[in-house]
Design a protein around this motif. Sequence first.
Motif, PDB file in Angstrom:
ATOM      1  N   PHE A   1       0.810  -1.214   0.000  1.00 51.44           N
ATOM      2  CA  PHE A   1       0.000   0.000   0.000  1.00 51.44           C
ATOM      3  C   PHE A   1       0.849   1.272   0.000  1.00 51.44           C
ATOM      4  O   PHE A   1       1.493   1.583   1.001  1.00 51.44           O
ATOM      5  CB  PHE A   1      -0.928  -0.016   1.211  1.00 51.44           C
ATOM      6  N   THR A   2       0.887   1.960  -1.109  1.00 50.73           N
ATOM      7  CA  THR A   2       1.546   3.259  -1.358  1.00 50.73           C
ATOM      8  C   THR A   2       3.060   3.209  -1.315  1.00 50.73           C
ATOM      9  O   THR A   2       3.712   4.208  -1.623  1.00 50.73           O
ATOM     10  CB  THR A   2       1.085   4.368  -0.390  1.00 50.73           C
ATOM     11  N   THR A   3       3.666   2.089  -0.929  1.00 53.04           N
ATOM     12  CA  THR A   3       5.114   2.068  -0.788  1.00 53.04           C
ATOM     13  C   THR A   3       5.798   1.970  -2.151  1.00 53.04           C
ATOM     14  O   THR A   3       5.152   1.756  -3.174  1.00 53.04           O
ATOM     15  CB  THR A   3       5.569   0.913   0.117  1.00 53.04           C
ATOM     16  N   THR A   4       7.106   2.132  -2.165  1.00 48.77           N
ATOM     17  CA  THR A   4       7.863   2.158  -3.407  1.00 48.77           C
ATOM     18  C   THR A   4       8.965   1.105  -3.371  1.00 48.77           C
ATOM     19  O   THR A   4       9.229   0.495  -2.334  1.00 48.77           O
ATOM     20  CB  THR A   4       8.489   3.543  -3.637  1.00 48.77           C
ATOM     21  N   ILE A   5       9.615   0.930  -4.515  1.00 47.83           N
ATOM     22  CA  ILE A   5      10.612  -0.136  -4.636  1.00 47.83           C
ATOM     23  C   ILE A   5      11.980   0.267  -4.113  1.00 47.83           C
ATOM     24  O   ILE A   5      12.882  -0.561  -4.048  1.00 47.83           O
ATOM     25  CB  ILE A   5      10.749  -0.605  -6.099  1.00 47.83           C
TER      26      ILE A   5
ATOM     27  N   ASN B   1       0.995   5.414 -10.914  1.00 46.76           N
ATOM     28  CA  ASN B   1       0.762   6.626 -10.117  1.00 46.76           C
ATOM     29  C   ASN B   1       1.693   6.773  -8.919  1.00 46.76           C
ATOM     30  O   ASN B   1       1.573   7.746  -8.165  1.00 46.76           O
ATOM     31  CB  ASN B   1      -0.682   6.717  -9.598  1.00 46.76           C
ATOM     32  N   LEU B   2       2.595   5.825  -8.734  1.00 49.05           N
ATOM     33  CA  LEU B   2       3.445   5.830  -7.543  1.00 49.05           C
ATOM     34  C   LEU B   2       4.918   5.719  -7.917  1.00 49.05           C
ATOM     35  O   LEU B   2       5.271   5.149  -8.959  1.00 49.05           O
ATOM     36  CB  LEU B   2       3.073   4.672  -6.619  1.00 49.05           C
ATOM     37  N   GLY B   3       5.778   6.255  -7.055  1.00 51.59           N
ATOM     38  CA  GLY B   3       7.211   6.100  -7.233  1.00 51.59           C
ATOM     39  C   GLY B   3       7.695   6.599  -8.573  1.00 51.59           C
ATOM     40  O   GLY B   3       7.392   7.711  -8.995  1.00 51.59           O
ATOM     41  N   ILE B   4       8.446   5.739  -9.270  1.00 46.99           N
ATOM     42  CA  ILE B   4       9.042   6.133 -10.547  1.00 46.99           C
ATOM     43  C   ILE B   4       8.163   5.792 -11.746  1.00 46.99           C
ATOM     44  O   ILE B   4       8.535   6.086 -12.890  1.00 46.99           O
ATOM     45  CB  ILE B   4      10.435   5.492 -10.724  1.00 46.99           C
ATOM     46  N   SER B   5       7.017   5.172 -11.503  1.00 47.70           N
ATOM     47  CA  SER B   5       6.109   4.854 -12.614  1.00 47.70           C
ATOM     48  C   SER B   5       5.262   6.060 -12.974  1.00 47.70           C
ATOM     49  O   SER B   5       5.026   6.956 -12.157  1.00 47.70           O
ATOM     50  CB  SER B   5       5.204   3.672 -12.246  1.00 47.70           C
ATOM     51  N   ASP B   6       4.784   6.081 -14.220  1.00 50.76           N
ATOM     52  CA  ASP B   6       3.918   7.163 -14.682  1.00 50.76           C
ATOM     53  C   ASP B   6       2.489   6.938 -14.199  1.00 50.76           C
ATOM     54  O   ASP B   6       2.167   5.914 -13.587  1.00 50.76           O
ATOM     55  CB  ASP B   6       3.944   7.237 -16.207  1.00 50.76           C
ATOM     56  N   GLY B   7       1.631   7.876 -14.544  1.00 47.86           N
ATOM     57  CA  GLY B   7       0.222   7.756 -14.230  1.00 47.86           C
ATOM     58  C   GLY B   7      -0.289   8.931 -13.421  1.00 47.86           C
ATOM     59  O   GLY B   7       0.417   9.458 -12.552  1.00 47.86           O
ATOM     60  N   GLU B   8      -1.492   9.348 -13.730  1.00 49.04           N
ATOM     61  CA  GLU B   8      -2.169  10.432 -13.024  1.00 49.04           C
ATOM     62  C   GLU B   8      -3.569   9.967 -12.623  1.00 49.04           C
ATOM     63  O   GLU B   8      -4.170   9.140 -13.315  1.00 49.04           O
ATOM     64  CB  GLU B   8      -2.270  11.668 -13.938  1.00 49.04           C
ATOM     65  N   PRO B   9      -4.095  10.532 -11.542  1.00 48.83           N
ATOM     66  CA  PRO B   9      -3.442  11.454 -10.604  1.00 48.83           C
ATOM     67  C   PRO B   9      -2.434  10.728  -9.719  1.00 48.83           C
ATOM     68  O   PRO B   9      -2.623   9.562  -9.373  1.00 48.83           O
ATOM     69  CB  PRO B   9      -4.619  12.013  -9.790  1.00 48.83           C
ATOM     70  N   ARG B  10      -1.381  11.463  -9.362  1.00 49.70           N
ATOM     71  CA  ARG B  10      -0.342  10.873  -8.543  1.00 49.70           C
ATOM     72  C   ARG B  10      -0.914  10.443  -7.196  1.00 49.70           C
ATOM     73  O   ARG B  10      -1.801  11.070  -6.636  1.00 49.70           O
ATOM     74  CB  ARG B  10       0.804  11.865  -8.314  1.00 49.70           C
ATOM     75  N   GLN B  11      -0.404   9.346  -6.694  1.00 45.27           N
ATOM     76  CA  GLN B  11      -0.745   8.786  -5.383  1.00 45.27           C
ATOM     77  C   GLN B  11      -2.158   8.213  -5.318  1.00 45.27           C
ATOM     78  O   GLN B  11      -2.653   7.934  -4.225  1.00 45.27           O
ATOM     79  CB  GLN B  11      -0.571   9.825  -4.268  1.00 45.27           C
ATOM     80  N   GLU B  12      -2.800   8.037  -6.485  1.00 43.71           N
ATOM     81  CA  GLU B  12      -4.119   7.400  -6.467  1.00 43.71           C
ATOM     82  C   GLU B  12      -3.970   5.908  -6.722  1.00 43.71           C
ATOM     83  O   GLU B  12      -3.259   5.485  -7.630  1.00 43.71           O
ATOM     84  CB  GLU B  12      -5.033   8.005  -7.527  1.00 43.71           C
TER      85      GLU B  12
END
Length: 311
Positions: free
Chosen positions: A38-42, A68-79
């Motif tokens: 959940f929401t964490t990154t690599i 949407n998280l970390g170094i990956s693309d996607g919007e909205p961020r953190q969703e």
Amino acid sequence: MFRKVEFISQRVILRGRLYLPKNSSSKKYPVVIMAHGFTTTITGMTADKYAERFREARYAVLLYDHRNLGISDGEPRQEINFWVQSRGYIDAIDFVRKLPGVDTNKIVVWGISLSAREAFLVGSVDNRISAIITMAPAFGDDCPLTDDDESLYNFAKETLLNDDILGLPNSTTERMPVVSHDQIGNPSKLKELTAYRWFMEYGGRFGTNWKNVVSISNTVVPNNYHIGHCAVHLKAPILMIVAKNDEMEGANQNVAAKIFSLINQPKEWVDISGGHFGLLHYPSSFFEKSIKAQINFLKRRLIENQYYSRI
């Protein structure tokens, strides 16, 4: 130790790391596909430490950040959207099957907490998977009801394989902190003190790209749908590493036990103390017990080859 890679999922670029065993030459290795919880990154939040140990044990590893998280693309961020994140595993499998040095007959999906739930779903749909590893699985707080006509499982399968998951009916929560020390003045999504302490310690480290904010896109699901409906449909052996006395909402040990009892595939259960975050503390005895159980499980469940290390 790794090289940066990227692949497409739901029309967005997901980025991560490809680990290959040292001096891999022309051999093909089983591959473990890993995504964080959940929401964490690599970066720096312990999933990378598990990846390093798999590599040392002569497995290839694809470790990536969710959309949407970390170094990956996607919007909205953190969703976060559970179904979109689950689909990322399917597209990651497509990606690794095209890579040199990967044994496409030995593909493992790995997840922790929320991503354990995602790996469980994917493991019930994708026949290309050879083994499933779930740690501290977040299967919910209620046991599943029956799915006699398999309509609920079929919903899950069709949703996962939909090429426009975000185009399905959904609702979105407001942005709020992931964790907070002040639940009255600044309430957060995760309310447990252990969550606050772990995220502040690990997510607060330099370079993690973790941010203390989240919103959730909730795809509309049928009444009575439960991830447990996927249990009888798993395509591969599974290891469930379950935290004793897991304190997190949505990670009930009794629910995990009920779902475990429904699984028909070869299955293994390992209890680890330390609560929900114990096996995410590195270095620690909890981490060591967890990774050794995982490597031994894979050695038992995947065909032995001479390039496997002996642990």
